[in-house]
Design a protein around this motif. Structure first.
Motif, short mmCIF file in Angstrom:
data_model
loop_
_atom_site.label_atom_id
_atom_site.label_comp_id
_atom_site.label_asym_id
_atom_site.label_seq_id
_atom_site.Cartn_x
_atom_site.Cartn_y
_atom_site.Cartn_z
N SER A 127 0.83 -1.21 0.00
CA SER A 127 0.00 0.00 0.00
C SER A 127 0.86 1.25 0.00
O SER A 127 0.57 2.22 -0.71
N LEU A 128 1.94 1.22 0.79
CA LEU A 128 2.86 2.36 0.80
C LEU A 128 3.51 2.56 -0.56
O LEU A 128 3.65 3.69 -1.04
N ARG A 129 3.90 1.47 -1.18
CA ARG A 129 4.54 1.58 -2.50
C ARG A 129 3.60 2.21 -3.52
O ARG A 129 4.00 3.07 -4.31
N LEU A 130 2.33 1.80 -3.50
CA LEU A 130 1.37 2.37 -4.43
C LEU A 130 1.18 3.86 -4.17
O LEU A 130 1.18 4.68 -5.10
N GLY A 131 1.04 4.22 -2.90
CA GLY A 131 0.88 5.63 -2.56
C GLY A 131 2.07 6.47 -3.00
O GLY A 131 1.90 7.59 -3.50
N GLU A 132 3.26 5.92 -2.85
CA GLU A 132 4.46 6.65 -3.24
C GLU A 132 4.57 6.80 -4.75
O GLU A 132 5.08 7.82 -5.26
N LYS A 133 4.09 5.80 -5.49
CA LYS A 133 4.08 5.92 -6.95
C LYS A 133 3.16 7.05 -7.40
O LYS A 133 3.50 7.87 -8.27
N VAL A 134 1.98 7.10 -6.81
CA VAL A 134 1.04 8.17 -7.14
C VAL A 134 1.65 9.52 -6.76
O VAL A 134 1.59 10.49 -7.52
N ALA A 135 2.24 9.59 -5.57
CA ALA A 135 2.87 10.83 -5.11
C ALA A 135 3.94 11.30 -6.09
O ALA A 135 4.06 12.50 -6.38
N GLY A 136 4.73 10.35 -6.61
CA GLY A 136 5.78 10.70 -7.56
C GLY A 136 5.22 11.37 -8.80
O GLY A 136 5.80 12.35 -9.31
N GLU A 137 4.10 10.87 -9.29
CA GLU A 137 3.49 11.47 -10.48
C GLU A 137 2.93 12.86 -10.17
O GLU A 137 3.05 13.79 -10.97
N ILE A 138 2.31 13.00 -9.01
CA ILE A 138 1.76 14.30 -8.64
C ILE A 138 2.89 15.31 -8.43
O ILE A 138 2.79 16.48 -8.85
N LEU A 139 3.97 14.88 -7.83
CA LEU A 139 5.10 15.79 -7.62
C LEU A 139 5.73 16.22 -8.94
O LEU A 139 6.23 17.35 -9.07
N GLU A 140 5.70 15.35 -9.92
CA GLU A 140 6.17 15.74 -11.25
C GLU A 140 5.27 16.84 -11.81
O GLU A 140 5.75 17.80 -12.42
N TYR A 141 3.98 16.71 -11.58
CA TYR A 141 3.03 17.75 -12.01
C TYR A 141 3.28 19.05 -11.24
O TYR A 141 3.26 20.14 -11.82
N VAL A 142 3.54 18.92 -9.95
CA VAL A 142 3.81 20.09 -9.11
C VAL A 142 4.97 20.91 -9.67
O VAL A 142 4.94 22.14 -9.70
N SER A 143 5.99 20.22 -10.14
CA SER A 143 7.23 20.89 -10.55
C SER A 143 7.04 21.86 -11.70
O SER A 143 7.89 22.72 -11.94
N GLY A 144 5.92 21.77 -12.40
CA GLY A 144 5.70 22.64 -13.55
C GLY A 144 4.78 23.81 -13.29
O GLY A 144 4.34 24.45 -14.25
N ASP A 145 4.50 24.12 -12.02
CA ASP A 145 3.49 25.16 -11.76
C ASP A 145 4.07 26.56 -11.63
O ASP A 145 3.35 27.51 -11.33
N ASN A 146 5.38 26.71 -11.83
CA ASN A 146 6.07 28.01 -11.84
C ASN A 146 6.32 28.57 -10.44
O ASN A 146 6.80 29.70 -10.30
N TYR A 147 6.02 27.80 -9.41
CA TYR A 147 6.21 28.31 -8.06
C TYR A 147 7.69 28.58 -7.77
O TYR A 147 8.04 29.67 -7.29
N HIS A 148 8.53 27.62 -8.05
CA HIS A 148 9.95 27.78 -7.72
C HIS A 148 10.60 28.91 -8.53
O HIS A 148 11.43 29.66 -8.00
N GLN A 149 10.19 29.04 -9.77
CA GLN A 149 10.71 30.15 -10.57
C GLN A 149 10.29 31.50 -9.98
O GLN A 149 11.06 32.46 -9.96
N SER A 150 9.07 31.55 -9.47
CA SER A 150 8.56 32.82 -8.93
C SER A 150 9.27 33.25 -7.66
O SER A 150 9.20 34.43 -7.28
N ARG A 151 9.99 32.34 -7.01
CA ARG A 151 10.73 32.71 -5.79
C ARG A 151 11.86 33.69 -6.09
O ARG A 151 12.33 34.39 -5.18
N SER A 152 12.29 33.73 -7.33
CA SER A 152 13.40 34.63 -7.68
C SER A 152 12.93 35.92 -8.34
O SER A 152 13.75 36.75 -8.73
N PHE A 153 11.61 36.10 -8.47
CA PHE A 153 11.10 37.32 -9.10
C PHE A 153 11.32 38.51 -8.17
O PHE A 153 11.48 38.37 -6.96
#
Length: 446
Positions: A143-169
Motif C-alpha cells: 500500500s505504501l509503494r502504491l501511494g508513493e508511486k502516485v505521489a511521484g506522479e503528482i510531484l512531477e506535475y507540481v514541478s511545472g506550476d512556476n512556483y519555484h521560478q517565482s521565488r526569484s522574481f
C-alpha cells in the motif's frame, strides 16, 4: 483450549481490527489537520498555503480513483498542464487503498513544507496505529509503494506550476501615488506574493479570466464615493457590537499578525483563510459520515476551488494595488484610528476572504447539499471558540463581512469579491468532473 486455536482467533480479531479502523477512521482529515499545524508553524502566506493544501489532497484523491475506477474519474488530464496518471495496480498484491491514499498525501505534503520532521512524526504515529491494529506486513508495504508511486506522479506535475521560478522574481516596489497600497503597522511587511498570478491555475484559463470591476476611484474629498466608503469602515469600527467583534476575530486568519510589547515584536501564529476552509471540509466530511474516498474527493475539490480563487484574487490585488482603510483613515480622517484586526501585508482590492470563501462554499454546497448544519470548531486549537452555521454559504457570507467588521476592507472589495468567487467557482464546476456518472456538483448529495 489449544494454543494454536487461540492464536488463530487472535489473528482473525487483529485483522478485523485493522479493517474496522481503515473503514471508520478519518486519517485524511487528521493528516490535513497535521499539515495545517505545520503551515501555521512555518508561517506560509495564504496563497502559498493554498498550494500546500491542494497537491496532497489531489494525490489522495487519485488513489481513490484507483480504488474505484468504475465510480471516480481522475483529475489528471482534466487539470491544466496535467497528463493522465501512469500508475497501475498490481493485481497480485493485496492493497489497502485508504493507506495508499494516506501515504500519497504525506509524501507530497512533505515536499512542500519546511518542517518535514514534524510531518514525518505525525505520519509515523498514524502508521503505528494502523500496524498495531494488525494490518498484514505485505499489505502495508504494498500500500505504501502504491501511494508513493502516485505521489511521484503528482510531484512531477507540481514541478511545472512556476512556483519555484517565482521565488526569484523581484519584490514588490511601493508606489509613490497617494491611492496605492503602502505597508501597514506595526511590522510594515512588504507586499506578499506580488507575482502569484504567474502560478499555473488548475482550471481557470488564466489568472485574469475574471477581472472584477475596478474599485471606486481614489479621492480625498468628503463628498466622494471613496471617502464615504472609508468613513463607513471607520464608523463601523467605532460602533462595533460584541457579536461583530466575535465574527471578526473568528475569521481573522492572518498568519502575519505581529504583537508589540515595549521594544519586542513577535509573531502570533494563526491559520490561513484557506486552512480554515480545509478544516471546514474535514468537519463536513465527518458530519456527513463520508467514507475515505468521498472524503478524499471533498478535500481535493475544495482545495482546487481555493487555489484558483487565490490566484484570481491576487491577480486583482496587484493590478489595482489599492490603499488599505487603515492608511487612508489615518492620513485623511483620524490619525489615531486603529482597525479591530491587524491589516495583512498586501493590497486591499478584492477581499481574499470574500473570493475564496465564496468559492469554497460553492464547492462544498455542490458536493454536500444545502442546508448543511455544522459546528465550525476549526479555530479552537488556535485559541478561539466555535460558530454554528446552517449552510456553507452562510459561513462564507459571514467570513466576507468579517473583513469589514475588522476594519481592513471597504465594502466594494467584499461585495465584488463575492461576485469574483462565484465566477471562479462556476468555471471550475463547469470544467471538471470527479464522478463517472455525475459531476462534482451532485456527487454526494442525499
Amino acid at each position: 483450549m489449544p494454543a494454536i486455536f487461540l492464536a488463530a482467533m487472535s489473528s482473525c480479531q487483529t485483522n478485523e481490527n485493522y479493517k474496522a479502523l481503515m473503514a471508520e477512521d478519518y486519517f485524511l482529515v487528521e493528516a490535513n489537520e497535521d499539515l495545517t499545524d505545520i503551515i501555521v508553524h512555518d508561517i506560509f502566506s495564504p496563497p502559498v498555503a493554498s498550494r500546500i493544501y491542494a497537491y496532497p489532497a489531489i494525490a489522495a484523491y487519485e488513489v481513490a480513483v484507483l480504488a474505484a475506477p468504475e465510480d471516480y474519474q481522475s483529475l489528471m488530464g482534466q487539470l491544466n498542464g496535467s497528463a493522465p496518471l501512469n500508475v497501475s495496480v498490481d493485481e497480485e498484491e493485496e492493497i489497502n487503498f485508504h493507506l495508499a491514499a494516506l501515504a500519497a498525501y504525506y509524501e507530497v505534503a512533505r515536499k512542500l513544507i519546511f518542517s518535514e520532521q514534524d510531518l514525518e512524526n505525525n505520519k509515523i504515529s498514524a502508521y503505528a496505529k494502523i500496524k498495531d491494529a494488525g494490518m498484514p506486513g505485505p499489505m502495508f508495504d504494498a500500500s505504501l509503494r502504491l501511494g508513493e508511486k502516485v505521489a511521484g506522479e503528482i510531484l512531477e506535475y507540481v514541478s511545472g506550476d512556476n512556483y519555484h521560478q517565482s521565488r526569484s522574481f523581484e519584490k514588490y516596489t511601493v508606489r509613490a501615488d497617494l491611492g496605492s497600497w503602502k505597508p501597514t503597522p506595526p511590522a510594515y511587511i512588504e507586499g506578499i506574493e506580488p507575482h502569484w498570478n504567474t502560478i499555473r491555475t488548475f482550471v481557470l484559463d488564466s489568472a485574469d479570466q475574471f477581472i472584477p470591476p475596478p474599485p471606486p476611484p481614489f479621492d480625498t474629498l468628503p463628498d466622494s464615493r471613496f471617502f464615504r466608503d472609508a468613513k463607513e469602515v471607520m464608523d463601523a469600527g467605532n460602533q462595533m457590537t460584541e457579536e461583530q467583534e466575535e465574527i471578526a476575530f473568528f475569521w481573522d486568519c492572518n498568519p502575519y499578525k505581529m504583537n508589540v510589547k515595549g521594544h519586542v515584536m513577535y509573531a502570533e501564529k494563526k491559520i490561513t483563510p484557506g486552512g480554515h476552509w480545509m478544516g471546514i471540509a474535514g468537519i463536513a466530511s465527518k458530519a456527513k459520515n463520508l467514507n475515505w474516498k468521498e472524503t478524499a474527493e471533498t478535500m481535493a475539490i475544495t482545495s482546487i476551488y481555493l487555489f484558483d480563487a487565490f490566484i484570481s484574487c491576487w491577480d486583482e490585488k496587484y493590478r489595482s494595488v489599492l490603499i488599505r482603510p487603515e492608511t487612508y483613515i489615518n492620513r485623511y480622517m483620524d490619525q489615531d484610528w486603529l482597525p479591530l484586526l491587524q491589516t495583512p501585508p498586501f493590497p486591499e482590492y478584492t477581499s481574499g476572504h470574500s473570493v475564496i470563501s465564496t468559492a469554497a462554499s460553492i464547492a462544498l454546497t455542490d458536493l454536500l447539499g444545502e442546508p448543511f448544519h455544522f459546528l465550525d470548531s476549526t479555530e479552537v486549537k488556535y485559541g478561539l471558540g466555535t460558530r454554528e452555521f446552517k449552510s456553507f454559504r452562510e459561513a462564507a457570507a459571514e467570513a466576507a463581512i468579517s473583513r469589514f467588521y475588522g476594519g481592513i476592507h471597504y465594502l466594494p472589495a467584499i461585495e465584488l469579491g463575492v461576485e469574483q468567487g462565484k465566477l471562479v467557482a462556476g468555471k471550475i464546476n463547469e470544467k471538471i468532473n470527479t464522478r463517472k456518472s455525475t459531476g462534482p456538483n451532485t456527487a454526494l448529495k442525499d
